[in-house]
Design an enzyme around this catalytic site. Sequence first.
Site, PDB file in Angstrom:
ATOM      1  N   GLU A 125       0.798  -1.227   0.000  1.00 27.19           N
ATOM      2  CA  GLU A 125       0.000   0.000   0.000  1.00 27.19           C
ATOM      3  C   GLU A 125       0.833   1.280   0.000  1.00 27.19           C
ATOM      4  O   GLU A 125       0.415   2.296  -0.543  1.00 27.19           O
ATOM      5  CB  GLU A 125      -0.914   0.019   1.241  1.00 27.19           C
ATOM      6  CG  GLU A 125      -2.035  -0.992   1.207  1.00 27.19           C
ATOM      7  CD  GLU A 125      -3.138  -0.614   0.238  1.00 27.19           C
ATOM      8  OE1 GLU A 125      -3.101   0.502  -0.313  1.00 27.19           O
ATOM      9  OE2 GLU A 125      -4.025  -1.435   0.011  1.00 27.19           O
ATOM     10  N   SER A 138     -29.108 -32.560  49.238  1.00 25.75           N
ATOM     11  CA  SER A 138     -28.213 -33.110  50.267  1.00 25.75           C
ATOM     12  C   SER A 138     -26.806 -32.520  50.233  1.00 25.75           C
ATOM     13  O   SER A 138     -25.922 -33.017  50.935  1.00 25.75           O
ATOM     14  CB  SER A 138     -28.118 -34.628  50.103  1.00 25.75           C
ATOM     15  OG  SER A 138     -29.376 -35.235  50.302  1.00 25.75           O
TER      16      SER A 138
END
Length: 695
Positions: free
Chosen positions: A87, A347
């Site tokens: 680029e 329990s």
Amino acid sequence: MLSRKLLRRSATALAGAALLALAWGALEWADRAFPPPIASSLPVSTEVVDRDGALLRAFATPDGRWRLRADLSEVDPQFVKMLVAYEDKRFWDHDGVDAFALVRAAVQFAESRRIVSGGSTLSMQLARLIEPRESRSLGAKLRQILRAIQIERRLSKREILERYLTLAPYGGNIEGIRAASLAYFGKEPKRLTLSEAALLVALPQLPERRRPDRNLELAHAARDRVLTRMVSAGLIDQPEARRAAAENVSEIRRPLPALAAHAAGTALRNAPTEHRHQLTIKRRVQEGLEEVARAAARKLGPKLSVAMLMADAETGEILGEVGSSDFFDPSRSGWIDMTRIVRSPGSTLKPFIYGLAMEQGLVAQETLIEDRPADFAGYRPRNFDLGYQGDVSIRQALQLSLNVPAVRLLDALGPARLIARFRQVGVKPDLPRNEPPGLAIGLGGVGVTLRDLVQLYTGLANGGEVKALRDGTEAGNAALPAGGTILDDHATWQIADILSGMRPPERASRRGIAYKTGTSYGYRDAWSVGFDGRYVLGVWVGRADAAAVPGLSGYVSAAPILFEGFAKSGLAAVPLKAAPPGTYRPKRDELPVTLTRFSTDGGLVATAPTEPAPQIVFPPQGARVDLGIASGNPMPLALKIQGGRAPFRWLANGKPLATIERRRTASWTPDGAGASTLTVIDAAGRATSVSVFVE
């Protein structure tokens, strides 16, 4: 004549300098008067990350974009080199504008009447991204050039790259290198293959046309052009390019991570202005638990959900939390965080009843206790299978989760004492309003959350010391309760030893886990909570609407998920803690007479005692006594009680002393220095204890 020429030249030079100064001043004024719209912080997606910074979940920006902040140190360096080479190859040298590239682009356009190469630098592209314009006119290009120069004056090259890599379009509502890498490759951009890097370089030029999930052929071609350019630039060689071009491009757009949905939502609600939330969760653990929860829910059937929570018992940090089997499944009410919903624990509280009884010197593992029908002032507990075992040991009673023995012990201890222990470690069970705690709390007649249970069980994994749970979502770094001691270390070890002997579910891999299961009344909730020497995992199974599920039980429904959760957590197994000094497990024939059988009268007398209960008067509670242990020839510690009925049985750290005393004095020589618990039990079965430190 000569002097006039010099004067004219001097005047011209001065005028030129003045014009230059004026122009420069005008530019400086214009730069300040019309600054580029560079925000101090970019509007990015809110991130929720794990303890190591790995992304757990991201939230789209208000305009619906997936835009994650880019950090150059977390981006593949090869990709950055390729991007700059493709680029803007003079990016590191120019001041925003590459004059050579602009001239070359203009000449090529003039010769061919079409754009052959662009002259935009990365700084100019960033200017276009932060100030988008539809027009591609000469005026728009000139504005980009001026903005690029302004940007270069305000930002470093690194900052320019990071902003570009945060805002660059990659197709649809995906912006930035991180969102693109996660969406197209399912990973962060820290380590990219050559093929992946080339595709990500190519996409921003024509993001919609080159999207691999929609235009696979164009994506392939664009990637290959980048690879060819990199060969020409000398960044890669031809064989590397051929190998990269041979790789397939994924045509799937993946969703961004959405792990720990409930915790992420909580973090966002508690700190809505923050854009990055770090939790104590470990991503690998979270992924494993969510996978287990989803698979288990599918197997269990429709409308059933699964919640799981794993914590580090030494720190209280939550490593994984699954509020439901599928956050996005409305049929299972997946949006409800079941780790925070109060339910009946069945329990699962029984180990603390037995532990408290051991701490008080009422029972040992091999003490016999009756499992027969019993009436406690109108309360008649029954076992889960409606049968009774007769005489059983304390170890068997807890492992078989028998209800009557647990209620017998709780009746002797007092339910208020158990609730007080829970509260002192930061767990506040939900009790009926304006009613004292009753015996039913031992069988699930109380409300707790999965977080409460896991917090309590950190004490069993951590020598009795409970750690307050935290996951990083706490509002404003709110102070958490410090935890505390749920049981002394000797009783804690005895309970862990019993629970480690529980039979694992069928086909479950053995891991050295101590665990307990529970089923609430009416088959509404199934629980399993287990621990090794470091980690605690709790599992809840049921319906979010609390409807009954026939056949639901802790052992059948929740325990297999517990073992699978440990296996899929990715955490190395840690052995259970060794017995504290002075702790041992006596055989039945080694028990003193007062510990042979549990009963409210100690099994020795039929009438209620009339004298006061025994009380240890020396050593006092919390005393620190120097017995000369360091010398190697320690003195015995004198023991003295008041009250109680003879004979008396003394225990040091749960181990009975050699003789049964009829006198109210005795002596004890410790094995070593440290904290110890001394307990005395009288003939009526009444017990009292003190904690001391000997040295």
